[in-house]
Structures are given as C-alpha cells and as structure tokens.
Design a protein around this motif. Structure first.
Motif, PDB file in Angstrom:
ATOM      1  N   ILE A   1      49.600   0.643 -37.648  1.00  0.00           N
ATOM      2  CA  ILE A   1      50.836   0.182 -38.278  1.00  0.00           C
ATOM      3  C   ILE A   1      51.416  -1.002 -37.522  1.00  0.00           C
ATOM      4  CG2 ILE A   1      53.229   0.830 -38.785  1.00  0.00           C
ATOM      5  CD1 ILE A   1      52.202   3.587 -39.598  1.00  0.00           C
ATOM      6  N   ASP A   2      51.296  -1.010 -36.199  1.00  0.00           N
ATOM      7  CA  ASP A   2      51.828  -2.116 -35.411  1.00  0.00           C
ATOM      8  C   ASP A   2      51.076  -3.422 -35.654  1.00  0.00           C
ATOM      9  OD1 ASP A   2      53.766  -0.514 -34.335  1.00  0.00           O
ATOM     10  OD2 ASP A   2      52.799  -0.255 -32.384  1.00  0.00           O
TER      11      ASP A   2
ATOM     12  N   ILE B   1      50.098  -4.508 -38.699  1.00  0.00           N
ATOM     13  CA  ILE B   1      50.310  -5.006 -40.060  1.00  0.00           C
ATOM     14  C   ILE B   1      51.211  -6.239 -40.012  1.00  0.00           C
ATOM     15  CG2 ILE B   1      51.186  -4.452 -42.365  1.00  0.00           C
ATOM     16  CD1 ILE B   1      50.751  -1.468 -41.613  1.00  0.00           C
ATOM     17  N   GLU B   2      50.788  -7.306 -40.678  1.00  0.00           N
ATOM     18  CA  GLU B   2      51.596  -8.519 -40.780  1.00  0.00           C
ATOM     19  C   GLU B   2      51.106  -9.321 -41.970  1.00  0.00           C
ATOM     20  OE1 GLU B   2      49.360 -11.600 -37.800  1.00  0.00           O
ATOM     21  OE2 GLU B   2      50.779 -10.187 -36.894  1.00  0.00           O
TER      22      GLU B   2
ATOM     23  N   GLY C   1      51.717  -2.424 -46.540  1.00  0.00           N
ATOM     24  CA  GLY C   1      52.928  -3.229 -46.583  1.00  0.00           C
ATOM     25  C   GLY C   1      54.193  -2.398 -46.599  1.00  0.00           C
TER      26      GLY C   1
ATOM     27  N   TRP D   1      55.105  -1.520 -43.052  1.00  0.00           N
ATOM     28  CA  TRP D   1      55.656  -2.729 -42.444  1.00  0.00           C
ATOM     29  C   TRP D   1      57.072  -2.984 -42.957  1.00  0.00           C
ATOM     30  CZ3 TRP D   1      57.095  -7.474 -44.608  1.00  0.00           C
ATOM     31  CH2 TRP D   1      57.229  -8.555 -43.729  1.00  0.00           C
TER      32      TRP D   1
ATOM     33  N   ASN E   1      59.795  -0.621 -41.438  1.00  0.00           N
ATOM     34  CA  ASN E   1      60.235  -1.033 -40.106  1.00  0.00           C
ATOM     35  C   ASN E   1      61.106  -2.282 -40.169  1.00  0.00           C
ATOM     36  OD1 ASN E   1      59.079   1.008 -38.523  1.00  0.00           O
ATOM     37  ND2 ASN E   1      57.081  -0.003 -38.500  1.00  0.00           N
ATOM     38  N   ARG E   2      60.814  -3.156 -41.099  1.00  0.00           N
ATOM     39  CA  ARG E   2      61.605  -4.380 -41.250  1.00  0.00           C
ATOM     40  C   ARG E   2      63.029  -4.052 -41.695  1.00  0.00           C
ATOM     41  NH1 ARG E   2      61.834  -9.169 -44.866  1.00  0.00           N
ATOM     42  NH2 ARG E   2      61.639 -10.997 -43.537  1.00  0.00           N
TER      43      ARG E   2
ATOM     44  N   ILE F   1      53.519  -9.041 -47.793  1.00  0.00           N
ATOM     45  CA  ILE F   1      52.169  -8.576 -47.468  1.00  0.00           C
ATOM     46  C   ILE F   1      51.219  -8.826 -48.633  1.00  0.00           C
ATOM     47  CG2 ILE F   1      50.764  -6.608 -46.774  1.00  0.00           C
ATOM     48  CD1 ILE F   1      52.711  -7.607 -44.624  1.00  0.00           C
TER      49      ILE F   1
END
Length: 454
Positions: free
Chosen positions: A111-112, A114-115, A128, A131, A134-135, A215
C-alpha cells in the motif's frame, strides 16, 4: 436511421430481446466466499456490496458544481476480504475491468508503494482506493478536510476477491461500484465499523474519486461514487456538486404504472481515453472566461432557461471584447450551452419530484431534451445510443436519454410497465435494422447504498 415500429406489430414478430436477470446477491456472495477460501487458503472475514448508478439528469456537470439526479440501482459489485498485517494488498477479480471475461490473475502491491502512474488496469481501481483513503485521512484531497478515520496504518494489508453483477462497460458505473465496495471493505477491516455514517460515506466517496482521478486517470467528478455510497432505496438523490450535500427525493414511478428501463447498447464505454477530460477542460475554460470558480456559479440559485441563455450571451460578449480562451471556441461554447441547460433541467426535474403527484410526462420530455443536448452540444453519443433513444420513443416511452459519460454504454427510458416488452422489441428491431450488436435490457429500481452483506 429508421426505428419505426408498426402499430400492429407485437413483440412476437421480432427476435426475443435479451434481458439481464435480477442478481441473487447473497448466492453470488456465498460462491465468491468459497472461491476466496480456495485462492487464499483461509476464510474471508466478510463480504461487502456496492451498487452502480443511473442518472436522470446532470451529465458532465458534476465537476462544474451542478446538480445531478442519480440513484443507486440493484446491480452490485462484491468484495470479499480478510485482513493482513504486512502492508500488502492482494486482489483477484472474476471480471476484467475492460472486457467481460474471466481474469483471475492475482495482483499485488504494498500500500505504501501505490502512487499515480505505477498501476494499470482494473487493479488501479482497487489499489487506488487504499491510496485515496490515506490521502483523505491527512486532508490532501481536493476537499482538504482531514478525516483521520480513513487512514490505513503502515502494517495494514488485505486479501481481496471481487465479482460484479453490474454490466461491464455499460455506463452504469461498474468502476464506481468496484471502488466503493473495496472502500467499505478496507474501512471495515481497519476500524471494525460496518456501518459508517453519512459523513464517513462522503469521505469514502472522496477517496474513491481520488482513486479514479489520480491512479486510474479518469477525470470524473464524483457523481457515481456519491450515488453508490449515499443512496437510499426508493429515492433519487438531488446532489449539489458544489458541496456534495444531498436531498433525497421520493421517486417511485411504479405508483404511476411506470418503470425505468436501461438498454445496454454494448457499444464500448471507456472514459480514461481523454474524451471525458477534454470536455471537462472545455468547461473549465468557459468558467475562466466568465470569471467564476465553476460554471454553476454563473447561474442564480434557482436557474431558469432564460438564465442559461443570459450566460451564453455574456460568454459571447466577453470573447468579443478580448477575453482569453484556452480551448477551441466553438467546442467550448457547445459545452457551455450543454452545462447551462443541463443544470436548469436538473433543477426542473428536482422541483417536479418534490411534488406529491409528479408529472412524469414532463420529466420524460426533459429526459429527451437532455439526450439531445448530450448529442448535439456535449457530442458524446454514438449511433447505437441515438438508435436506442429513437426506438424507445417510437414505441411510446415517455422519455429516454443516454446515461453516464456516453461514447457507448446505456440509455435509460421512462416507460409504462405494460409496454416494457413491446418497447424492448422496438429497440431490438432498430438495432437489427442498423446492423448493431444485439442490445441487453435491464429494469432498474432505486436501491440502497453500499453495505456489508455477510
């Protein structure tokens, strides 16, 4: 193209239309749970379902702050899930995001890691979401209100398996249904909360929107995710996309002997190829000329057709006196005219549905006007969509329009319950006459939002 149906013709005169059956969601969920256990070697913790959406009015105006009138339908995407403690997200799907074919290849990511730009295909809709959660949790989203409850710890991971009863590529929001079912599953696994309130659902919808925008790369505006996560059975949402507040309108056409019919034209429906984004860019360029934050700000609170015409006149005047326009002038004016008239139609339908006895014939006429605007001003229809609307109207539908982003997908029609078969036969004939693929037919009911079902 000809879509005329003889007044003496009966449904038996033509090939039998193909209907998409009503989903047995619980049976599907149980089978998917068994597949999960076979694939991952352990039992899942639960199953979450999120619906697709239909939209009566408000196409291509959500990103401009307009009002949309969506409802969640009864076709859902299922996510079966169990937690992990190593920060890894694994997923398998019974469908491919682009075609209705089996695709059970496992996908995996930390998960860390993902971008934007690193994950493609259907897995982007899944990864996504993590991601995006967390955003939103840290207030980095486009609506920067931090919602820490959505944050996923570094050690959090999950095994997922997804399956869908939403027709893929039909313009009925299969991608949003996938995103929202995943969001509910990850939120529940992390917090233990199986019943997020409306504020949390609003935040989860924002996370799903960010997943699709950044994403996946589809520059959509949030209509689909809001409908999937915040609808109520038997109601239509009046969604104000300026602040994503909703008013729930009771809307049961069955009381008047009517129903919503969807026709999946089976013309491919894809929004991540730049067409949607170009329309959005043109609308934003028009807003810049008008010097308003969004196009909705160019209209009064309760706009009328005269107000829409006045905005167009002002746009023309500003260009004549030297205002700078970053997009093609003719295309931008067309998108502006669609946006203004579409926003007015949304308000008119919402007002009508507020009444004790809605004038469904009036609603139907506005649906047709909406389709004509999507065809002529937004320029997103294809021959199959226009033929489906023509066939519906020739057989007596009160109204019909493209639903969703166009470029393929589906039409929604307001039809009498007693004429559904005849209307489907008319559309079937029209498609056969024009050499199109055989369409699929679904009746839609305003249904409840995403939820845990097992």
């Amino acid at each position: 193209m000809s879509c005329e149906l003889s007044e003496t013709a009966t449904p038996e005169d033509f090939a039998r239309p193909r209907w998409v059956g009503q989903p047995d969601v619980l049976e599907r969920a149980q089978r998917l749970s068994q597949k999960f256990e076979e694939a991952y070697g352990r039992a899942p913790v639960g199953v979450w379902a999120a619906p697709g959406r239909a939209n009566l009015m408000g196409e291509y105006v959500d990103f401009s702050g307009g009002m949309c009138l969506p409802f969640a339908h009864q076709y859902v995407t299922l996510t079966v899930a169990a937690p992990r403690e190593d920060g890894v997200l694994n997923a398998q799907s019974m469908q491919d995001a682009d075609e209705s074919v089996a695709d059970d290849r496992p996908r995996s990511t930390r998960i860390d890691d993902i971008e934007p730009g690193v994950i493609s295909g259907w897995f982007g809709y899944v990864a996504g979401v993590a991601w995006g959660m967390n955003r939103v949790a840290r207030g980095a989203s486009a609506h920067p209100v931090a919602v820490p409850e959505l944050g996923l710890p570094t050690s959090f991971g999950a095994d997922l398996m997804v399956d869908s009863t939403v027709p893929i590529g039909a313009g009925l929001a299969s991608s949003a249904a996938l995103e929202c079912s995943v969001a509910l599953s990850l939120f529940s696994l992390n917090t233990g909360n199986d019943h997020p309130n409306d504020a949390l659902r609003r935040a989860l919808a924002r996370a799903c929107m960010d997943a699709e925008n950044y994403i996946v790369g589809a520059n959509t505006g949030g209509l689909d995710q809001t409908a999937s996560l915040r609808s109520h059975a038997g109601e239509i949402l009046a969604l104000d996309c300026r602040d994503f507040d909703v008013v729930r309108l009771p809307a049961d056409p069955a009381l008047a002997g009517l129903t919503w019919l969807a026709i999946d034209t089976r013309a491919p429906h894809k929004l991540a190829d730049g067409q949607y984004s170009s329309r959005r860019a043109e609308c934003e360029a028009a807003a810049a000329v008008l010097d308003v934050p969004t196009l909705r700000d160019a209209l009064p609170e309760h706009p009328t057709p005269d107000d829409a015409a006045a905005v167009l006149d002002r746009f023309d005047h500003l260009l004549e006196v030297g205002a700078e326009l970053t997009e093609d002038r003719e295309n931008t004016r067309l998108r502006l005219r669609h946006s203004m008239t579409e926003m007015v139609r949304s308000v008119q339908i919402a007002d009508e549905l507020h009444s004790d006895s809605p004038d469904w014939a009036f609603v139907g006429r506005l649906l047709v006007e909406g389709h004509e605007s999507m065809r002529d001003d937004c320029e997103v229809t294809v021959p199959e969509l226009d033929a489906a609307v023509d066939g519906c109207l020739s057989a007596g539908a009160l109204g019909a329009k493209v639903v969703g982003g166009g470029f393929g997908g589906s039409v929604i029609a307001l039809v009498s319950l007693e004429s559904v078969d005849r209307l489907a036969a008319a559309v079937q004939l029209c498609f056969a006459q024009n050499g199109f693929r055989e369409p699929l037919f679904l009746t839609l009911q305003p249904s409840e939002a995403g939820r845990r079902i097992l």
